[in-house]
Design a protein around this motif. Sequence first.
Motif, PDB file in Angstrom:
ATOM      1  N   GLY A  64       0.823  -1.220   0.000  1.00  0.00           N
ATOM      2  CA  GLY A  64       0.000   0.000   0.000  1.00  0.00           C
ATOM      3  C   GLY A  64       0.850   1.260   0.000  1.00  0.00           C
ATOM      4  O   GLY A  64       1.154   1.804   1.061  1.00  0.00           O
ATOM      5  N   TYR A  99      -1.179  -0.139   4.160  1.00  0.00           N
ATOM      6  CA  TYR A  99      -2.344  -0.978   4.473  1.00  0.00           C
ATOM      7  C   TYR A  99      -2.271  -1.267   5.978  1.00  0.00           C
ATOM      8  O   TYR A  99      -2.114  -2.415   6.410  1.00  0.00           O
ATOM      9  N   LEU A 285     -10.185  -2.099   5.587  1.00  0.00           N
ATOM     10  CA  LEU A 285      -8.913  -2.830   5.665  1.00  0.00           C
ATOM     11  C   LEU A 285      -9.129  -4.350   5.653  1.00  0.00           C
ATOM     12  O   LEU A 285      -8.328  -5.087   5.063  1.00  0.00           O
ATOM     13  N   THR A 288      -8.991  -5.969   2.127  1.00  0.00           N
ATOM     14  CA  THR A 288      -7.853  -5.627   1.272  1.00  0.00           C
ATOM     15  C   THR A 288      -7.667  -6.639   0.137  1.00  0.00           C
ATOM     16  O   THR A 288      -7.357  -6.257  -0.995  1.00  0.00           O
ATOM     17  N   ILE A 306      -8.835   2.085   0.074  1.00  0.00           N
ATOM     18  CA  ILE A 306      -9.067   1.333   1.313  1.00  0.00           C
ATOM     19  C   ILE A 306      -9.152   2.345   2.461  1.00  0.00           C
ATOM     20  O   ILE A 306      -8.182   3.069   2.727  1.00  0.00           O
TER      21      ILE A 306
END
Length: 311
Positions: A64, A99, A285, A288, A306
């Motif tokens: 991410g 992330y 999250l 993902t 996200i």
Amino acid sequence: MKAARIHAYGASSEIKIEDAPLPTLNPDDVLIRVVATSVNPVDWKIRKGYLKAMIPYAMPLTMGWDVSGIVEEIGSAVTMFKPGDAVYSRPDIARNGAYAEFVAVRESELAAKPSTISHVEAASLPLVSITAWEALFTTANLTKGQRVLIHAGAGGVGSIAVQLARAKGAHVTTTASAGKIALVKSLGADEVIDYHAQDFSNAAKDMDVVFDTIGGAVQEKSWGVLKPGGMLVSITDKPSEDRAKAEGKRSGFIFIGPNAAILKDLGQMVDLGQVRPLIAAEYGLNDTAKAQDLSETGRATGKIVIYVGHP
Ligand SMILES: NC(=O)c1ccc[n+]([C@@H]2O[C@H](COP(=O)([O-])OP(=O)(O)OC[C@H]3O[C@@H](n4cnc5c(N)ncnc54)[C@H](OP(=O)(O)O)[C@@H]3O)[C@@H](O)[C@H]2O)c1
């Protein structure tokens, strides 16, 4: 903190939502409380191990590499940001990404978040905007009045490239599926080629610049739509320099890194209404893996974001 991590290269089922240690800060790092991050094709390419020869990742890895959030803490040498600042960034892909509830980012890679958009929208912008800017302006030196063909105007990179080229005053042609034509026109495309119905290489000609976001056969055919001396700039496959020479044309290839200066200029354009984020889908999250699966289809319209937590 909660993070979406992989412990081994592989399918999206390798992504685990789990507890991870808080990032430790280097003196020039800022700890960001992540409000939102976004998915780019490089994320699932890294997950599958395609970049492991280039970047030797240690596992577990947090992917991410787009973030919008709030400064939580600063390293001892940080001077430009303070706790509470709203920031956005495309951080270094050699480090753990966003992330996660927190990410450490060098202050030199950060810019103030544009004030007129949400964190979800801001998180969609950094990586694709730096890419489009460096391809069109830094590499191809696109100027007012020039003709540019941008492949995949409805994609993450293409949707920003169309808007940047239009804002520069270029004449913009782009490719898209029939159902996305109205959308790319609303982003500023002057001409749209439905690439399923028509071979773009018959429909476009005399381009000063072609921005190749697809590669392969699309890149091969792109040489023919350039005017003599025109430039083919790619972000997928490196164009052949021999071919460029033989055609009397120019070529460029870029693989982008962090660039806070571009994010600063882009933020001003966003706040002036010259560039708007295009969001394809928003996930939490916990989802993902689903977000990466959607990116991997290659069919998303704009960016997949996200949402991680409250500002
Ligand atoms: N070198 C770098 O630094 C760099 C940086 C960023 C991205 N990239 C690479 O650039 C590529 C594009 O990234 P992205 O984020 O824009 O991807 P993306 O958002 O996943 O692109 C999806 C879009 O591509 C369109 N598309 C697919 N095939 C097409 C074709 N043949 N002609 C026209 N449109 C087509 C799809 O529209 P339809 O549904 O209508 O087909 C969809 O809207 C990826 O390979 C990525 O890894 C490289």
